[in-house]
Design a protein around this motif. Sequence first.
Motif, mmCIF file in Angstrom:
data_model
loop_
_atom_site.group_PDB
_atom_site.id
_atom_site.type_symbol
_atom_site.label_atom_id
_atom_site.label_comp_id
_atom_site.label_asym_id
_atom_site.label_seq_id
_atom_site.Cartn_x
_atom_site.Cartn_y
_atom_site.Cartn_z
ATOM 1 N N PHE A 233 -8.633 46.092 89.060
ATOM 2 C CA PHE A 233 -8.880 47.444 88.588
ATOM 3 C C PHE A 233 -8.891 47.497 87.072
ATOM 4 N N ILE A 234 -8.282 46.546 86.423
ATOM 5 C CA ILE A 234 -8.371 46.498 84.963
ATOM 6 C C ILE A 234 -8.702 45.050 84.593
ATOM 7 N N LEU B 199 9.543 54.163 80.627
ATOM 8 C CA LEU B 199 8.916 55.199 79.808
ATOM 9 C C LEU B 199 9.577 56.540 80.112
ATOM 10 N N HIS B 200 9.913 57.246 79.074
ATOM 11 C CA HIS B 200 10.546 58.553 79.236
ATOM 12 C C HIS B 200 9.449 59.580 79.510
ATOM 13 N N TRP B 201 9.140 59.741 80.763
ATOM 14 C CA TRP B 201 8.020 60.608 81.116
ATOM 15 C C TRP B 201 8.398 61.382 82.366
ATOM 16 N N SER C 159 10.463 56.645 74.453
ATOM 17 C CA SER C 159 9.441 57.672 74.484
ATOM 18 C C SER C 159 8.042 57.147 74.261
ATOM 19 N N SER C 160 7.912 55.964 73.723
ATOM 20 C CA SER C 160 6.580 55.449 73.448
ATOM 21 C C SER C 160 6.234 54.350 74.434
ATOM 22 N N LYS D 132 -5.925 65.391 87.437
ATOM 23 C CA LYS D 132 -6.093 65.747 86.033
ATOM 24 C C LYS D 132 -5.307 64.809 85.125
ATOM 25 N N VAL D 133 -4.190 64.318 85.610
ATOM 26 C CA VAL D 133 -3.351 63.467 84.765
ATOM 27 C C VAL D 133 -3.567 61.993 85.067
ATOM 28 N N HIS E 255 -6.034 59.819 84.658
ATOM 29 C CA HIS E 255 -6.533 58.889 83.642
ATOM 30 C C HIS E 255 -5.556 58.760 82.476
ATOM 31 N N LYS E 256 -4.717 59.767 82.291
ATOM 32 C CA LYS E 256 -3.688 59.636 81.259
ATOM 33 C C LYS E 256 -2.616 58.651 81.697
ATOM 34 N N GLU F 30 -1.938 51.156 80.385
ATOM 35 C CA GLU F 30 -2.641 50.127 79.623
ATOM 36 C C GLU F 30 -2.036 49.946 78.242
ATOM 37 N N LYS G 164 -3.086 53.886 94.054
ATOM 38 C CA LYS G 164 -4.538 53.936 93.905
ATOM 39 C C LYS G 164 -4.946 53.784 92.440
ATOM 40 N N LEU G 165 -4.028 53.973 91.543
ATOM 41 C CA LEU G 165 -4.347 53.962 90.108
ATOM 42 C C LEU G 165 -3.798 52.742 89.393
ATOM 43 N N ASP H 1 5.015 47.930 91.923
ATOM 44 C CA ASP H 1 5.881 46.829 92.317
ATOM 45 C C ASP H 1 6.927 47.265 93.319
#
Lengths: 158, 381, 260, 205
Positions: D45-46, D81-83, D111-112, D128-129, D131-132, D138, D171-172, D176
């Motif tokens: 996929f990538i 990741l802080h998300w 955060s990054s 909507k999110v 691709h983000k 990536e 799917k995206l 793991d």
Amino acid sequence: MNPEDVRTKLAAAGAPGIISIEPFEGVAARVKFDPTAATALFPIVRDALGFPHLSMVGGIDWVERYEVFYLVWSDPAKTYLLLSADLDAKAPHIETASACWPSANWHEREAWELVGIQFDHHPDLRHLLMPDGYQFHPLQRAFKLHEPEDLEVKVRHV
Amino acid sequence: MSEMWINMGPQHPMTHGLWNLRVRIDGERILDVDPEMGYLHRGIEKISEDRHYNEVITLMDRTCYVAGIAWEHLYVQAAEKALGIAPTERSDWIRMMSEEFQRLASHIMWYAAFVQDLGLMSPFLYGMRDRDLILDLFQSYTGGRLTYEYMRVGGVRNDVPEGFTHRAREVLDWLEPRFVEYDRLCMGSDIFRRRCDDLGVLKANDCVRLGVTGPMLRSAGSKRDLRKDRPYSRYSQVEFDVATADSADVTGRYLVRMEEMRQSVRILRQVLDWLDSHPGPVLADHLPRWLGAPYAPIGREAYLLKRNYPKGVGLSAIEEPHGEACAYVVNEGGEHPYRVKFRSPVFANLSAAHHYLVGYHVADIPPIMGSVDVCVGEVDR
Amino acid sequence: MAAEVDTKKRAQGEGDQGLIVKPMYTAARQFMKSLVRPSTIVYPFERLEDPKFRGEVRVASGKPIGVGEVWDNYRGVHALNINTCISCNLCAFSCPDLCIDMVTVPGGDPKHPKKCPEIDYGKCSYCGFCSDACPEGCLTMTTRYELSVTKRSDMVYSPQKMFDQFQRKLPMNPIRLARPANEDAILLDAPLCIGCNACSRDCPTNCITMLDIPKGTPKPGEKPAKRIWKEPVINDSDCVRCGTCISVCPKECLFWGTHT
Amino acid sequence: MSTPGPAVASVAKPAAAVVGPGGELPIVSSDVSFVEIETLRSREFIPEAKEALSALVKEQAEGKLIRPVFNWAGRNSLFPLHWGLACCAIEFAAAFGARWDAERFGVVPRSSPRQCDLLIVNGTVTWKVAHKLIALYEQMPEPKWVIAMGNCATGGGPFRTAYSVVPGVDKLVPVDVYIAGCPPRPEALLDGILRLEALIRERGA
């Protein structure tokens, strides 16, 4: 405040386009109005009746027609008032309430996006929840939910 | 200096969720903002149309994930009105108790996240520690920590267990002195005051015009609180005061929420006393079978053929921890609601973002948006 | 503009002492408090649901708050007693997320294979409606909450896997909902019945018996029958209200209703 | 660290023999398959990411002595990741609160995405999110891992029939470890992180 009060006050202010005023549980009354009279009616409800706070705007798809309803709140009377209007099924449209209640802006964007009701002269009628360019109005009855088991997923890189 | 648009989100430590604040800045100064929502739009209103009345409750917990049981309360009230069912008295009190505990948990969660935005780490740890005690209480009678699935149309699923009120009082005894500690950490700190005073000001008449409700409105001096103004559940039978402030800024919202927590404790003590002395059924009798789970909705088509269903529309409004939330449930005689529409308080509060952000600096955005207490789940639904 | 902050107000603070000394003092005091962390659970070694933790978990002051008891009611991974499952499908029908499939398990006769629920934990929302609907109490929710896998397909729990959960004797959710007092019953629209025996054959609790209608008695509005007519009679106390009979009835002559 | 008496005694036990209230609850199951994970991760996929991964694996294979050190360091300092996506983000935050204190495991949210090697998808992913999410994935440096926390990330959860929801984040991005729960308790999240550590120990970074 009961339906009779609402009727008297609306009549005193000369509100146009009132179709019916009926009791409704939990609110002062449900006022059915003609959508063409919306521009004149909204300021009367806000100022003469004293409902400066708009809680929500919602749309319902009744297949043969659309309904749009507005829930407004009065601080001195401590009660809600429900306004509702029946819209044409082919091209549902009504004058925007955001000129009168600025808080209607996002609610109407949502109702346009999800239910498909056009709000004339809306300052900023673009997609709010779905991505730009989304073609459908999901809360219409004709829109059916899919079964994701059959969903073919295509990943697109940006 | 030229102007530019920057994106804060959808992955940004400020957002506390999945949304994007587009900001037009000139240097450090904010000229325009445009919140971009919908990253968490899950179509809850549409899915509800495919579910039985009780099955919608599982979605309500996830609508606002920091105040799940308040949204359950909102929905079941509207559904009961649409279906013509009255809850039992004891279940009504238990619902009210749940909502107040949820308000405590939500405000403590807000405190933990908001103060962390300002750069203080320890309040996060203290807040989460105390919130876990409330979630333990929730878990002991609902069976879940965040998603409760506890209320039913016509009552609640089960009664509170033995010894619950005693344990709840222990937790309240523990919590009350903590509010003093919270205040000492924040209001006692000049750094906090300098950061928050006169920030994000939104006056009362602007709040009304823009549909802003909840602690944001009350911090501007208005006394509107649906628990007082339009008492639902059993709020007319308990004593409490509406917390207000008059500064209309971030500090004011902090003070209002702190005072609301104290008032919640006050309400809860009265409710626990009532629950101790008034046993009774918690689920209404004579519930129609077609309400759905857990009442085994099998043979759906055949069932529909032989019945005349009542029709109705239900409207309810509660004072959710974030503000005024409304639900509009249309029952057209089917087994599923015909249309469910919610009014989310944060939705309206965010739509006014332009009015309390423009003119401040970029570094002011985290405290201001933190004081709004954004819960994206209920904005996008 | 409101952003022009009132600096005078700030200057009226407590001066340098208030700016530096007081916050430092507060922070130092809180730091001393945090040197002991009695509210932390050393997770893989200590578990909240462990009975020895009952009344033992403390908050910072050392005052015990009995969080251990909260576990009685927790909704975790399901446990299924295959032996008592009657294949009534109620769990699958009451699932709001449609995550339950009924799969065949060994033990049934070839004509009526025994079917037990298979749960996909990638879809389940742990609402507990299935265990509330289970009339036999064989599908329950345990207090086990850990389920992490490296393959998506491992999230699907077969009946056998859930039976293993049952045999582990994890604590079960003790609350059993009482059935509503005036529950709807299954009624028969007698003129439509053709006596095909399908309902009686598929009833999971065998509470439907086909009774002979006395020979020669014509059904209302019909010609006298040549053969013996049979009609289902439902034993109301044994019926679990699963509705299987309604769904298999070819003439839609069974329906929900209240006894008058 | 002050813990009640019995707990100190149980620390002495090896981790694999942790006994839950109802019998053995092994943290690490034996069904972790090296081959399956490799196939999962090398889904096309990538393409660029795949190339980078294979180059890295080759590079590491040459330096066999350093690799165990990498693995040890990598699995003991996973930076997620802080998300916050949705409901699970609240439990994610609770895991870093006072009671569970996930930083005991070296798990520190950053955060990054440039500083992270673990993407915990803690909530519903909408189209909507989507691709983000891929963009964030990536941006993370190799080696990196993905945990699908909760049912929405695993399979769409209660919302998977909705028009806007991705029915499963696998799917995206390659996932793991999946954690079940709606939302999973903080303990369940920690359990998933431990399982990921076991996976890294087995498979290598």
